[in-house]
Motif scaffolding. Structure first.
Motif, PDB file in Angstrom:
ATOM      1  N   ASP A 122       0.866  -1.167   0.000  1.00 31.82           N
ATOM      2  CA  ASP A 122       0.000   0.000   0.000  1.00 31.82           C
ATOM      3  C   ASP A 122       0.910   1.226   0.000  1.00 31.82           C
ATOM      4  N   ALA A 123       0.321   2.412  -0.004  1.00 33.87           N
ATOM      5  CA  ALA A 123       1.131   3.628  -0.120  1.00 33.87           C
ATOM      6  C   ALA A 123       2.097   3.769   1.045  1.00 33.87           C
ATOM      7  N   ASP A 124       1.643   3.480   2.275  1.00 32.26           N
ATOM      8  CA  ASP A 124       2.502   3.626   3.448  1.00 32.26           C
ATOM      9  C   ASP A 124       3.650   2.617   3.422  1.00 32.26           C
ATOM     10  N   GLN A 125       3.357   1.389   3.050  1.00 25.34           N
ATOM     11  CA  GLN A 125       4.399   0.370   2.994  1.00 25.34           C
ATOM     12  C   GLN A 125       5.431   0.685   1.920  1.00 25.34           C
ATOM     13  N   ALA A 126       4.971   1.172   0.768  1.00 27.39           N
ATOM     14  CA  ALA A 126       5.900   1.531  -0.298  1.00 27.39           C
ATOM     15  C   ALA A 126       6.826   2.656   0.133  1.00 27.39           C
ATOM     16  N   GLY A 127       6.279   3.605   0.899  1.00 29.24           N
ATOM     17  CA  GLY A 127       7.110   4.701   1.380  1.00 29.24           C
ATOM     18  C   GLY A 127       8.096   4.254   2.446  1.00 29.24           C
ATOM     19  N   ALA A 128       7.677   3.345   3.323  1.00 28.16           N
ATOM     20  CA  ALA A 128       8.548   2.889   4.401  1.00 28.16           C
ATOM     21  C   ALA A 128       9.634   1.936   3.910  1.00 28.16           C
ATOM     22  N   PHE A 129       9.409   1.288   2.787  1.00 25.95           N
ATOM     23  CA  PHE A 129      10.324   0.252   2.306  1.00 25.95           C
ATOM     24  C   PHE A 129      11.729   0.792   2.065  1.00 25.95           C
ATOM     25  N   THR A 130      11.825   2.030   1.634  1.00 20.56           N
ATOM     26  CA  THR A 130      13.128   2.602   1.303  1.00 20.56           C
ATOM     27  C   THR A 130      13.840   3.190   2.515  1.00 20.56           C
ATOM     28  N   THR A 131      13.175   3.225   3.666  1.00 20.68           N
ATOM     29  CA  THR A 131      13.760   3.918   4.823  1.00 20.68           C
ATOM     30  C   THR A 131      14.154   2.984   5.964  1.00 20.68           C
ATOM     31  N   VAL A 132      13.733   1.716   5.897  1.00 20.92           N
ATOM     32  CA  VAL A 132      14.035   0.794   6.997  1.00 20.92           C
ATOM     33  C   VAL A 132      14.677  -0.469   6.439  1.00 20.92           C
ATOM     34  N   SER A 133      15.242  -1.278   7.339  1.00 16.23           N
ATOM     35  CA  SER A 133      15.831  -2.536   6.916  1.00 16.23           C
ATOM     36  C   SER A 133      14.733  -3.509   6.502  1.00 16.23           C
ATOM     37  N   ARG A 134      15.124  -4.557   5.777  1.00 16.09           N
ATOM     38  CA  ARG A 134      14.146  -5.562   5.363  1.00 16.09           C
ATOM     39  C   ARG A 134      13.542  -6.258   6.577  1.00 16.09           C
ATOM     40  N   GLU A 181      13.334  -2.565  -7.815  1.00 21.35           N
ATOM     41  CA  GLU A 181      13.099  -3.378  -6.623  1.00 21.35           C
ATOM     42  C   GLU A 181      13.372  -2.621  -5.326  1.00 21.35           C
ATOM     43  N   ASP A 182      14.181  -1.575  -5.374  1.00 21.08           N
ATOM     44  CA  ASP A 182      14.495  -0.802  -4.178  1.00 21.08           C
ATOM     45  C   ASP A 182      13.546   0.370  -3.974  1.00 21.08           C
ATOM     46  N   ASP A 183      12.649   0.595  -4.926  1.00 20.50           N
ATOM     47  CA  ASP A 183      11.710   1.722  -4.811  1.00 20.50           C
ATOM     48  C   ASP A 183      10.358   1.303  -5.376  1.00 20.50           C
ATOM     49  N   PRO A 184       9.633   0.423  -4.653  1.00 18.16           N
ATOM     50  CA  PRO A 184       8.352  -0.087  -5.162  1.00 18.16           C
ATOM     51  C   PRO A 184       7.257   0.966  -5.105  1.00 18.16           C
ATOM     52  N   ASP A 185       6.200   0.706  -5.868  1.00 14.49           N
ATOM     53  CA  ASP A 185       5.035   1.571  -5.876  1.00 14.49           C
ATOM     54  C   ASP A 185       3.859   0.848  -5.228  1.00 14.49           C
ATOM     55  N   SER A 186       2.863   1.614  -4.837  1.00 13.58           N
ATOM     56  CA  SER A 186       1.646   1.035  -4.294  1.00 13.58           C
ATOM     57  C   SER A 186       1.020   0.107  -5.327  1.00 13.58           C
ATOM     58  N   GLY A 187       0.644  -1.106  -4.892  1.00 14.43           N
ATOM     59  CA  GLY A 187       0.047  -2.083  -5.788  1.00 14.43           C
ATOM     60  C   GLY A 187       1.014  -3.137  -6.283  1.00 14.43           C
ATOM     61  N   ASP A 188       2.321  -2.908  -6.145  1.00 14.49           N
ATOM     62  CA  ASP A 188       3.303  -3.912  -6.548  1.00 14.49           C
ATOM     63  C   ASP A 188       3.234  -5.113  -5.605  1.00 14.49           C
ATOM     64  N   ALA A 189       3.338  -6.310  -6.173  1.00 11.01           N
ATOM     65  CA  ALA A 189       3.306  -7.533  -5.366  1.00 11.01           C
ATOM     66  C   ALA A 189       4.666  -7.769  -4.719  1.00 11.01           C
ATOM     67  N   PHE A 190       4.660  -8.387  -3.529  1.00 15.03           N
ATOM     68  CA  PHE A 190       5.916  -8.704  -2.840  1.00 15.03           C
ATOM     69  C   PHE A 190       5.676  -9.850  -1.873  1.00 15.03           C
ATOM     70  N   PHE A 191       6.754 -10.463  -1.439  1.00 21.22           N
ATOM     71  CA  PHE A 191       6.675 -11.404  -0.317  1.00 21.22           C
ATOM     72  C   PHE A 191       7.962 -11.344   0.488  1.00 21.22           C
ATOM     73  N   CYS A 192       7.820 -11.571   1.785  1.00 20.19           N
ATOM     74  CA  CYS A 192       8.965 -11.670   2.687  1.00 20.19           C
ATOM     75  C   CYS A 192       9.262 -13.145   2.926  1.00 20.19           C
ATOM     76  N   TYR A 193      10.539 -13.486   3.011  1.00 22.96           N
ATOM     77  CA  TYR A 193      10.898 -14.847   3.399  1.00 22.96           C
ATOM     78  C   TYR A 193      12.145 -14.809   4.259  1.00 22.96           C
ATOM     79  N   ILE A 194      12.346 -15.852   5.022  1.00 19.59           N
ATOM     80  CA  ILE A 194      13.511 -15.938   5.889  1.00 19.59           C
ATOM     81  C   ILE A 194      14.311 -17.183   5.549  1.00 19.59           C
TER      82      ILE A 194
END
Length: 219
Positions: free
Chosen positions: A140-152, A185-198
């Protein structure tokens, strides 16, 4: 006219002089199909045409009737090689594509391995594997904005994760990675699909699902 040395001149017979031959000192013309076969064989799309032209060129240049046999043979060989390599690449790409974990198809709890490009591929959870998907969705818009400012790790911890995954990340034994289908990949937009894995930070393999408390290290 008489021959001063005696006797008469021999009668001239057409064709008796080799220099009268119209083909004397000339070479057979180059065969256009043979040259075309060589040119076509150098490109992927036209390689099949190069094969056909190469066969025709070989027929047309036999017994030295035309020059360019080398081009026909080379075009045929290269055309066959390019076609075989092209088919092999298509098969390889299809196999890899069927095994790839795509961002818009990933699901929580899915076990993965990494291919030679370090991209996630499907794996069986009952066999040793590299990691596990802990979240899948769209920015979403908030997640896309936060993605570039915090660690994975911080980004994924901010998501409503299963407690088992949250504990695994907080233990420090796992690395957190994010895959996204964003153009950058380092600057996603709202609506882009993603997944986290460990995956294990020490490189050890995992057997079982972390979420099901069945994880074993190094199995």
């Amino acid at each position: 006219m008489t021959n001063p040395y005696g006797g008469g001149y021999p009668a001239y017979e057409p064709g008796s002089n080799p220099y009268d031959s119209p083909s004397y000192g000339t070479r057979p013309s180059y065969d256009g199909l043979s040259i075309a076969a060589f040119v076509c064989s150098l490109t992927c799309c036209a390689a099949p045409i190069g094969i056909g032209l190469g066969i025709a060129g070989i027929v047309r240049t036999r017994e030295g009737r035309r020059s360019g046999r080398w081009a026909a043979v080379t075009g045929l060989v290269l055309g066959v090689l390019v076609v075989v390599l092209g088919i092999g690449f298509v098969v390889f790409a299809a196999v890899m594509g069927s095994r790839t974990v795509w961002e818009d198809e990933a699901r929580v709890g899915q076990c993965i391995d990494l291919d030679f490009l370090d991209d996630p591929i499907k794996a069986s959870c009952s066999e040793p594997h590299a990691g596990e998907v802990i979240w899948a969705g769209r920015f979403d818009a908030d997640q896309a904005g936060a993605f570039t400012t915090v660690s994975r790790a911080a980004f994924c911890l901010a998501l409503p994760l299963d407690p088992a995954y949250r504990s695994a990340i907080e233990s420090g034994e796992y690395d957190v990675r994010v895959e996204t289908d964003a153009f950058d990949e380092d600057d996603p937009d709202s609506g882009d699909a993603f997944f986290c894995y460990i995956d294990r930070g020490d490189g050890e393999k995992i057997t079982g699902r972390i979420r099901d408390a069945g994880e074993q290290v190094g199995a």
